[in-house]
Design a protein around this motif. Structure first.
Motif, PDB file in Angstrom:
ATOM      1  N   UNK A 190       0.712  -1.358  -0.269  1.00 29.35           N
ATOM      2  CA  UNK A 190      -0.112   0.227   0.139  1.00 29.35           C
ATOM      3  C   UNK A 190       0.450   1.218   0.392  1.00 29.35           C
ATOM      4  N   UNK A 191       0.581   2.377  -0.649  1.00 31.53           N
ATOM      5  CA  UNK A 191       1.172   3.527  -0.970  1.00 31.53           C
ATOM      6  C   UNK A 191       0.452   3.791  -0.808  1.00 31.53           C
ATOM      7  N   UNK A 204      -6.505   3.718  -2.183  1.00 35.45           N
ATOM      8  CA  UNK A 204      -5.227   3.452  -2.351  1.00 35.45           C
ATOM      9  C   UNK A 204      -4.654   3.092  -3.333  1.00 35.45           C
ATOM     10  N   UNK A 205      -2.974   3.257  -3.388  1.00 35.95           N
ATOM     11  CA  UNK A 205      -2.104   3.144  -4.116  1.00 35.95           C
ATOM     12  C   UNK A 205      -2.425   1.763  -3.412  1.00 35.95           C
ATOM     13  N   UNK A 219      -7.154   1.329  -6.123  1.00 34.71           N
ATOM     14  CA  UNK A 219      -8.640   1.082  -5.864  1.00 34.71           C
ATOM     15  C   UNK A 219      -8.995   1.484  -5.185  1.00 34.71           C
ATOM     16  N   UNK A 220     -10.333   1.733  -4.472  1.00 33.58           N
ATOM     17  CA  UNK A 220     -11.742   2.670  -4.426  1.00 33.58           C
ATOM     18  C   UNK A 220     -12.111   1.642  -3.058  1.00 33.58           C
ATOM     19  N   UNK A 221     -12.029   2.330  -1.693  1.00 37.82           N
ATOM     20  CA  UNK A 221     -12.745   1.331  -0.611  1.00 37.82           C
ATOM     21  C   UNK A 221     -14.102   2.278  -0.394  1.00 37.82           C
ATOM     22  N   UNK A 246      -0.435  10.374  -5.659  1.00 39.72           N
ATOM     23  CA  UNK A 246      -2.055  10.551  -5.540  1.00 39.72           C
ATOM     24  C   UNK A 246      -2.949  12.061  -5.520  1.00 39.72           C
ATOM     25  N   UNK A 247      -3.412  12.872  -6.004  1.00 36.66           N
ATOM     26  CA  UNK A 247      -4.949  13.587  -4.887  1.00 36.66           C
ATOM     27  C   UNK A 247      -5.767  13.637  -5.868  1.00 36.66           C
ATOM     28  N   UNK A 248      -6.993  14.132  -5.289  1.00 35.87           N
ATOM     29  CA  UNK A 248      -7.880  14.090  -5.880  1.00 35.87           C
ATOM     30  C   UNK A 248      -9.029  15.723  -5.242  1.00 35.87           C
ATOM     31  N   UNK A 249      -9.308  16.636  -6.840  1.00 33.88           N
ATOM     32  CA  UNK A 249      -9.220  17.553  -6.874  1.00 33.88           C
ATOM     33  C   UNK A 249     -11.238  17.675  -5.830  1.00 33.88           C
ATOM     34  N   UNK A 250     -11.803  18.847  -6.290  1.00 31.30           N
ATOM     35  CA  UNK A 250     -13.123  19.085  -5.867  1.00 31.30           C
ATOM     36  C   UNK A 250     -14.184  18.267  -6.992  1.00 31.30           C
ATOM     37  N   UNK A 251     -14.011  18.204  -8.082  1.00 30.55           N
ATOM     38  CA  UNK A 251     -14.934  17.272  -8.538  1.00 30.55           C
ATOM     39  C   UNK A 251     -15.068  15.977  -8.236  1.00 30.55           C
ATOM     40  N   UNK A 252     -13.207  15.230  -7.962  1.00 32.69           N
ATOM     41  CA  UNK A 252     -13.539  13.687  -7.559  1.00 32.69           C
ATOM     42  C   UNK A 252     -12.432  13.137  -8.595  1.00 32.69           C
TER      43      UNK A 252
END
Length: 311
Positions: A190-191, A204-205, A219-221, A246-252
């Protein structure tokens, strides 16, 4: 007085790299036509763990092998924030504005307050030391979720050689208020970690491809009301390379590192675009208002300006 590594001044355009590439019109709408990668710093050894630190007004990131946490100021200055680190990798900012660290060398989670005060948060699970905490994110409730692969145990440039005390590579949730620690998932290696905007999905990567396995997967949990994780689903198997940070923006949208650069994916894994980088990149994060993306890549800290942030 912090050690100054770069004086104030403009950033340098990166030559000989392709411009951003849109595979979907939605990506073209957030990437200005003239947007180009710029180099903010190029004298590190191995960069990782970028995060915007509002309390200091800087972009903080780790030079793991150089054993420093560095800080980039908007005027272009780069300074040493923490020197002689225990191979700090991932960083995040907690709900109180402190900078939280994953320490490969000491195999623990720690934090630094804006005034420089340092303290240990957690360093073992059921009496056994962690492997080498790698990445960490802060949830809306203040809990710290972190990954614990084995890279610091078998890469002496990034930690200290040792056998695992645990016998598994897992993701944990730590509540600083109660000191409660919960093991929530196990993967090959896991990273990178990131939450969806509503906090109901944890990404989670798995980068076990780099350690003899076959994981190069995001992966998405689902996150349940009791803060346990439901059954995972595959978002994407990233090629080339692995999805390190990784990062996630306000749009998903998911912005993930890869061997080709930063790949941008929708929440269902549809590829939207690519920001090529000259070398394999390790991680990325947004600056204030999602107006700029910062990218770590070996010796470099890069940035690129974006459009259409949260309205």
């Amino acid at each position: 007085m912090p050690d100054l590594l770069r004086p104030a001044g403009p950033s340098d355009p990166v030559p000989h790299v392709d411009p951003p590439q849109a595979q979907d019109p939605r990506f073209a709408a957030v990437m200005p036509p003239a947007a180009r990668l710029v180099a903010l710093y190029d004298q590190a050894v191995f960069c990782e763990g970028p995060v915007w630190w509002p309390a200091r007004g800087i972009l903080a990131w780790s030079d793991i092998e150089g054993r420093r946490v560095l800080g980039w100021h908007p005027d272009g200055r780069v300074e040493v924030v923490i020197d002689a680190t225990p191979f700090i990798n991932g960083n995040t900012v907690d709900r109180d504005g402190h900078l939280v660290h994953c320490e490969h060398g000491n195999r623990r989670l720690s934090r630094t307050r804006p005034d420089g005060h340092y303290e240990v948060l957690v360093e073992s699970y059921r009496g056994n030391r962690f492997n080498s905490p790698n990445d960490v994110v802060c949830a809306a409730d203040g809990a710290l979720w972190f990954s614990d692969p084995a890279y610091g145990l078998n890469t002496p440039r990034q930690g200290r050689l040792a056998e695992s005390d645990l016998g598994h590579h897992s993701v944990y949730r730590f509540d600083p208020a109660s000191a409660a620690l919960t093991r929530v998932a196990e993967l090959g290696q896991p990273n990178g970690l990131a939450f969806a905007p509503d906090g109901r999905t944890l990404y989670v990567t798995d980068t076990s491809r780099t350690a003899g396995g076959d994981g190069h997967t995001i992966y998405a949990y689902p996150v349940a009301a009791d803060q346990t994780l439901g059954e995972r689903r595959v978002v994407a198997a990233v090629e080339p390379g692995v999805p390190d940070g990784l990062c996630v923006d306000h749009r998903g949208w998911i912005w993930t590192s890869s061997e080709a650069g930063i790949q941008v994916l929708s929440a269902d894994g549809h590829r939207l675009g690519l920001i090529p980088t000259p070398q394999v990149c390790s991680n990325c994060c947004f600056g204030p208002g999602e107006a700029r993306l910062f990218i770590t890549s070996k010796a470099h800290l890069y940035a690129i300006d974006l459009a259409a942030g949260p309205g």
